[in-house]
Design a protein around this motif. Structure first.
Motif, PDB file in Angstrom:
ATOM      1  N   ASN A  30       0.806  -1.223   0.000  1.00 21.33           N
ATOM      2  CA  ASN A  30       0.000   0.000   0.000  1.00 21.33           C
ATOM      3  C   ASN A  30       0.840   1.274   0.000  1.00 21.33           C
ATOM      4  O   ASN A  30       0.508   2.251  -0.677  1.00 21.33           O
ATOM      5  CB  ASN A  30      -0.937   0.007   1.216  1.00 21.33           C
ATOM      6  N   LYS A  31       1.922   1.297   0.787  1.00 20.54           N
ATOM      7  CA  LYS A  31       2.700   2.525   0.891  1.00 20.54           C
ATOM      8  C   LYS A  31       3.475   2.805  -0.399  1.00 20.54           C
ATOM      9  O   LYS A  31       3.745   3.964  -0.721  1.00 20.54           O
ATOM     10  CB  LYS A  31       3.639   2.471   2.098  1.00 20.54           C
ATOM     11  N   ALA A  33       2.187   2.167  -3.316  1.00 25.79           N
ATOM     12  CA  ALA A  33       1.134   2.757  -4.148  1.00 25.79           C
ATOM     13  C   ALA A  33       0.828   4.185  -3.724  1.00 25.79           C
ATOM     14  O   ALA A  33       0.558   5.054  -4.568  1.00 25.79           O
ATOM     15  CB  ALA A  33      -0.127   1.895  -4.069  1.00 25.79           C
ATOM     16  N   LEU A  34       0.857   4.442  -2.422  1.00 31.63           N
ATOM     17  CA  LEU A  34       0.595   5.790  -1.931  1.00 31.63           C
ATOM     18  C   LEU A  34       1.632   6.772  -2.479  1.00 31.63           C
ATOM     19  O   LEU A  34       1.277   7.878  -2.922  1.00 31.63           O
ATOM     20  CB  LEU A  34       0.615   5.794  -0.405  1.00 31.63           C
ATOM     21  N   ASN A  37       0.988   7.474  -6.129  1.00 31.30           N
ATOM     22  CA  ASN A  37      -0.204   8.290  -6.375  1.00 31.30           C
ATOM     23  C   ASN A  37       0.010   9.778  -6.103  1.00 31.30           C
ATOM     24  O   ASN A  37      -0.854  10.594  -6.433  1.00 31.30           O
ATOM     25  CB  ASN A  37      -1.367   7.779  -5.519  1.00 31.30           C
ATOM     26  N   GLN A  38       1.154  10.124  -5.505  1.00 30.86           N
ATOM     27  CA  GLN A  38       1.407  11.545  -5.237  1.00 30.86           C
ATOM     28  C   GLN A  38       1.704  12.332  -6.505  1.00 30.86           C
ATOM     29  O   GLN A  38       1.590  13.560  -6.523  1.00 30.86           O
ATOM     30  CB  GLN A  38       2.584  11.688  -4.260  1.00 30.86           C
ATOM     31  N   ARG A  70      -6.991   5.646  -2.504  1.00 35.39           N
ATOM     32  CA  ARG A  70      -5.915   6.551  -2.058  1.00 35.39           C
ATOM     33  C   ARG A  70      -4.535   5.920  -2.216  1.00 35.39           C
ATOM     34  O   ARG A  70      -3.536   6.611  -2.253  1.00 35.39           O
ATOM     35  CB  ARG A  70      -6.144   6.969  -0.621  1.00 35.39           C
ATOM     36  N   HIS A  71      -4.479   4.596  -2.247  1.00 32.32           N
ATOM     37  CA  HIS A  71      -3.186   3.929  -2.466  1.00 32.32           C
ATOM     38  C   HIS A  71      -3.365   2.808  -3.485  1.00 32.32           C
ATOM     39  O   HIS A  71      -3.285   3.068  -4.681  1.00 32.32           O
ATOM     40  CB  HIS A  71      -2.549   3.453  -1.155  1.00 32.32           C
ATOM     41  N   THR A 126      -6.386   3.920   8.862  1.00 32.76           N
ATOM     42  CA  THR A 126      -5.763   2.607   8.844  1.00 32.76           C
ATOM     43  C   THR A 126      -6.631   1.669   9.670  1.00 32.76           C
ATOM     44  O   THR A 126      -7.539   2.107  10.377  1.00 32.76           O
ATOM     45  CB  THR A 126      -4.330   2.661   9.409  1.00 32.76           C
ATOM     46  N   HIS A 241       4.038  -0.760   6.434  1.00 32.12           N
ATOM     47  CA  HIS A 241       4.514   0.585   6.757  1.00 32.12           C
ATOM     48  C   HIS A 241       5.979   0.565   7.197  1.00 32.12           C
ATOM     49  O   HIS A 241       6.822   1.274   6.627  1.00 32.12           O
ATOM     50  CB  HIS A 241       3.648   1.206   7.849  1.00 32.12           C
ATOM     51  N   THR A 244       8.362  -0.614   4.408  1.00 28.51           N
ATOM     52  CA  THR A 244       8.648   0.417   3.404  1.00 28.51           C
ATOM     53  C   THR A 244       9.599   1.458   3.957  1.00 28.51           C
ATOM     54  O   THR A 244      10.510   1.926   3.260  1.00 28.51           O
ATOM     55  CB  THR A 244       7.339   1.064   2.929  1.00 28.51           C
TER      56      THR A 244
END
Length: 265
Positions: A30-31, A33-34, A37-38, A70-71, A126, A241, A244
């Motif tokens: 997920n992180k 992807a986050l 996405n920025q 979002r991610h 979360t 989290h 990463t």
């Protein structure tokens, strides 16, 4: 359950039921992807990250697509499913999410190895709470049955409560994922031994009910070994989290090696 301090400050204890087993390491993307996405430039690639961690020896990939994208996005889930399917050799895809938003139809379309059901609200930052089977069990049962009818293993995100965790078996779940946020919060404090003992008792209760035991949330290189020592029969941990964050300094392959080592200490 009695918990003892062993060598190097490790916590160990009397085991109830489950025998020691090698714990699978699933990396939550997920992180990655986050970060992607920025910017609207397409990198870092979630699929490339997934390929890298699998090449480094991770046992699987975890994604938690939320309704707002979002991610992890739905297309990521399809792309990663293709990656895992091509990989073979026992590598698994785990999709997390609330079955009462967009997660269930996506999961039934993709058919991952495992679905981890969490009671997140759509706007949750979360996952920070487990299911209450007394309240949610009746509505969970049809979703669990659908997933299992399609050959998907089902894990329920649960608090480490020895009195309630085994209730997941009554609604058809195959495993529980112990929410380890409170454990991480107590780590290296004077509450550590008592909290870890509660987790060990909850895992033992799940094991005795015939449930597999996963764990996840805020697990790090520092706190994972003690959890594994106290619960030697954990089937799988999913870590995103902290993984990463560590990978920013040492790289994805080295982070995989470090977390695999933390599960063998």
């Amino acid at each position: 359950m009695a918990v003892n301090m062993g060598q190097d400050g490790m916590v160990g204890g009397d085991r109830h039921g489950g025998s020691y087993r090698t714990t699978r390491l699933s990396i939550n993307l997920n992180k990655i992807a986050l970060l992607r996405n920025q910017r609207d430039v397409g990198y870092p690639s979630v699929v490339a990250a997934g390929r890298t961690v699998l090449e480094a020896g991770a046992d699987g990939l975890t994604v938690h697509p939320r309704p707002d994208g979002r991610h992890i996005r739905h297309q990521d889930v399809y792309d990663l499913h293709r990656l895992v399917a091509m990989w073979g050799s026992g590598v698994e895809l785990n999709i997390e999410g609330n079955p009462f938003d967009t997660m269930l139809p996506l999961t039934l379309d993709v058919l991952p190895d495992q679905a981890t059901l969490v009671p997140d609200a759509p706007d949750a930052n979360t996952s920070d709470a487990g299911w209450d089977i007394d309240t949610d069990g009746a509505k969970l049962e049809p979703a669990i049955k659908q997933l299992k009818d399609h050959g998907i293993r089902v894990s329920l995100f649960m608090e480490a409560d020895p009195a309630t965790v085994a209730k997941a078996a009554s609604v058809g779940a195959d495993r529980v994922e112990l929410y380890t946020g409170p454990y991480a919060g107590a780590f290296a404090t004077d509450r550590h031994a008592a909290v870890l003992s509660r987790y060990a008792d909850a895992a033992a209760a799940a094991d005795q009910a015939g449930l597999g035991v996963n764990a996840g949330h805020d697990l790090t290189l520092e706190n994972t070994p003690a959890l594994k020592a106290a619960i030697p029969f954990i089937d799988e941990v999913s870590i995103g989290h902290a993984f990463t964050a560590d990978a920013l300094w040492i790289g994805l392959p080295a982070a995989v090696a470090a977390y695999r080592a933390s599960l063998r200490k």
